[in-house]
Design an enzyme around this catalytic site. Sequence first.
Site, PDB file in Angstrom:
ATOM      1  N   ALA A 191     -15.395  10.962 -51.691  1.00 51.55           N
ATOM      2  CA  ALA A 191     -14.006  11.348 -51.910  1.00 51.55           C
ATOM      3  C   ALA A 191     -13.211  10.155 -52.410  1.00 51.55           C
ATOM      4  CB  ALA A 191     -13.392  11.889 -50.621  1.00 51.55           C
ATOM      5  N   THR A 192     -12.814  10.211 -53.670  1.00 51.67           N
ATOM      6  CA  THR A 192     -11.987   9.163 -54.264  1.00 51.67           C
ATOM      7  C   THR A 192     -10.625   9.777 -54.540  1.00 51.67           C
ATOM      8  OG1 THR A 192     -13.999   8.365 -55.335  1.00 51.67           O
ATOM      9  CG2 THR A 192     -11.932   7.376 -56.021  1.00 51.67           C
ATOM     10  N   GLY A 193      -9.700   9.591 -53.623  1.00 53.43           N
ATOM     11  CA  GLY A 193      -8.391  10.217 -53.768  1.00 53.43           C
ATOM     12  C   GLY A 193      -7.466   9.753 -52.672  1.00 53.43           C
ATOM     13  N   GLY A 194      -6.452  10.562 -52.381  1.00 51.05           N
ATOM     14  CA  GLY A 194      -5.454  10.205 -51.389  1.00 51.05           C
ATOM     15  C   GLY A 194      -5.977  10.302 -49.967  1.00 51.05           C
ATOM     16  N   GLY A 196      -5.188  12.169 -47.474  1.00 50.70           N
ATOM     17  CA  GLY A 196      -5.430  13.526 -46.997  1.00 50.70           C
ATOM     18  C   GLY A 196      -6.794  14.035 -47.398  1.00 50.70           C
ATOM     19  N   CYS A 245      -5.992   1.259 -57.911  1.00 50.00           N
ATOM     20  CA  CYS A 245      -5.848   0.648 -56.593  1.00 50.00           C
ATOM     21  C   CYS A 245      -6.228  -0.827 -56.621  1.00 50.00           C
ATOM     22  CB  CYS A 245      -6.715   1.381 -55.571  1.00 50.00           C
ATOM     23  SG  CYS A 245      -8.490   1.336 -55.936  1.00 50.00           S
TER      24      CYS A 245
END
Length: 457
Positions: A191-194, A196, A245
């Site tokens: 999971a590469t995201g925010g 949540g 990032c």
Amino acid sequence: MAVVDYIQELVDSARKAQAVFAACSQEQVDAAVRAIGKAVYDNGEALARLAVDETKMGRYEDKVLKNKGKSMAVWNHLKDKKSVGIIGYVEDKGLVEVAKPMGVVGAIMPVTNPTMTPMHNSMIALKGGNAIIVAPHPAGKKSGAATVDAMRGGLKEIGMPEDLVQCVDVEAGDAIAASGALMSLADVVVATGGPGMVKAAYSAGKPAFGVGPGNMQCLVDMDADIKDAVPKIIKGRTYDNGVLCTCEQTVICPESRFDEIIAEFEKNGAYYVREKDDVDKLRETLFPEGKLNKKAVGLAATALAEMAGLAAPEGTVVLVAKAEGSGSKDTFSKEKLFPVLAAYTYQTWEEAVSIAVDNLELEGKGHSTVVHSFTKENIEYAGTRLPVSRLLVNGIGSLGVGGAYTNGFAPTGTLGCGSWGNNSISENLDYKHLINVSRIGYTNPNAHIPTPDEIWG
């Protein structure tokens, strides 16, 4: 068709392709990895244009560099590594290490990197003998799908199953449900995201690799080569208009050299926001009520200045504003997804590191820091005290901490932030994280069995 049923069909197709792939030799696996990387390289310009036009974020030229440069770096890193069958002998322990695929990788993609991240994750997934299903962010759906199509074309050309790489294609309203189904049905999740999405991945009941938020601190030591460091900091801060990032967020300077450093910034296209009223206007524009202005994400410095009503000259590439304090004392201490640098001054190196720690405690703990220094003691002092997974010395953060030819970090699009960032790894995601390793252990009948006295002394 229900979303869950659709995702199940993708997983079933992936399992069929992966069963064929699991019987392939190391040479065949490497040919597949090379094919998908080369496909993205060959289509780097078109995919970059699509990504910028679709997401309205970043710079075309930098996205081309990401597609082409990262595909080269990843293949160069992977091509000589063993990842199929017996991968190592530990002679002194009588162990034989055997690599085996995890199966189907479910990969959730970020809108900030809709083409490079699918490419990287697919290359390391296939390197381990796996299949992968990519779930693009709804705002990067077209560019994500085009990237997968290019990789599938590369597999077809060498006679490999195209369904080793697939893309989730659902309406935006079904994206969350589709991602949830993929995370529950795949064998391992990336999971590469925010935050949540990362939290959801770790809650899916499958092995998962997530990332933490960035807030790249940049410390400039007293002995730093300013003419070398400042252009690097600017390049890092402005790369892809600051959406990564890995982009530098701060410049923490010795007070005695601050004027010299700011002058060098201005020589290299920076606009230093001197007046307090202007600093306040910029802060309120970028962080209204203390929250990141999403409308500013990925915009150029001149557009940001215009939004804030600042008289930045034409050709300005980055805005620099002195923060009123570290950590919670100023919202400029947060991650900024646009080409704006927060400046700080210090009296001692210990104070410089303390400023960086304060900012990381506010946001970005576990990610990365850049130090411009030639003093080993200061570098190692920072390295032992900063709560980060990567400390890059005299490099460009945006181009370096994700892996480069000039350092030893693994080339990646997914940077683990350890327990600080609620992640399972504190290093760059690599193929080794997407394989299972069986160990054959031989019994040594001649091994010495120590007595209690020998052990406890």
